[in-house]
Design an enzyme around this catalytic site. Structure first.
Site, short mmCIF file in Angstrom:
data_model
loop_
_atom_site.label_atom_id
_atom_site.label_comp_id
_atom_site.label_asym_id
_atom_site.label_seq_id
_atom_site.Cartn_x
_atom_site.Cartn_y
_atom_site.Cartn_z
N HIS A 243 9.35 4.25 -1.24
CA HIS A 243 9.45 2.82 -0.90
C HIS A 243 8.39 1.98 -1.61
O HIS A 243 8.65 0.84 -2.00
CB HIS A 243 9.34 2.66 0.63
CG HIS A 243 9.67 1.30 1.12
ND1 HIS A 243 10.94 0.77 1.05
CD2 HIS A 243 8.90 0.36 1.70
CE1 HIS A 243 10.93 -0.44 1.56
NE2 HIS A 243 9.71 -0.72 1.96
N ILE B 218 0.85 -1.19 0.00
CA ILE B 218 0.00 0.00 0.00
C ILE B 218 0.89 1.24 0.00
O ILE B 218 1.84 1.34 0.78
CB ILE B 218 -0.95 -0.01 1.21
CG1 ILE B 218 -1.88 -1.23 1.09
CG2 ILE B 218 -1.75 1.28 1.30
CD1 ILE B 218 -2.78 -1.47 2.27
N ARG C 74 -10.36 -5.55 -3.53
CA ARG C 74 -9.81 -6.45 -4.54
C ARG C 74 -9.50 -7.86 -4.02
O ARG C 74 -9.07 -8.72 -4.78
CB ARG C 74 -8.54 -5.83 -5.12
CG ARG C 74 -8.85 -4.64 -6.01
CD ARG C 74 -7.62 -3.77 -6.26
NE ARG C 74 -7.89 -2.72 -7.22
CZ ARG C 74 -8.57 -1.61 -6.96
NH1 ARG C 74 -9.07 -1.41 -5.75
NH2 ARG C 74 -8.76 -0.70 -7.89
#
Length: 158
Positions: free
Chosen positions: A88, A82, A127
């Protein structure tokens, strides 16, 4: 023209799954959905092996070791990345995806990549069902395809 039809019969397949524990609530739910779908496709519970790793960057090394064992017809990568406030996210997403692809090509084994890369938790949760179920179907279909193509290759050599 010869056409190879998709084959979603997982009856005799052995499937390895690597699940990243980072964002574990979502990843664990994906694992449940994936395993349920594999079983619905005929993969026996005893033919499903699950290994967990700390995060998405560790998925490829676990996949590589499963692939090198030659005990599996296909592998599945499950994880969640996420976006945060730093670069990163891109690093983890890109390197994890590249590593999964590299293992698949280096070891000639189908790997369904179900590592979600989303902007937030809500997108990932939305999802879970589709991505995890699709990963199971991709693994079974591609395992059957590769097995069939390998059989035909060896038949041609005889």
């Amino acid at each position: 023209m010869n056409t190879i039809a998709p084959n979603l019969d997982g009856k005799h397949l052995r499937i390895g799954i690597v699940q990243a524990r980072f964002t574990n609530e979502i990843g664990s739910e994906m694992l449940k959905v994936c395993c349920r779908t594999l079983q619905e496709l005929g993969v026996a519970d005893e033919n499903i092996t699950v290994a967990t790793v700390p995060g998405a960057l560790e998925i490829p090394i676990a996949l590589m070791n499963l692939a090198s064992s030659e005990k599996f017809d296909a592998l599945i990568a499950i994880g969640v990345v996420i976006r945060g406030e730093t670069y990163h996210f891109e690093l983890v997403s890109n390197e994890s995806g590249a590593g999964v692809s590299r293992v698949a090509l280096d070891y000639n084994i189908p790997i369904a990549n179900a590592v979600l890369t989303t902007e937030n938790d809500a997108q990932a949760i939305e999802r879970i069902e589709e991505k995890a179920s699709d990963a199971a179907k991709v693994a079974v279909e591609c395992a059957n395809l590769v097995n069939l193509l390998l059989e035909e290759q060896f038949e041609d050599e005889e």
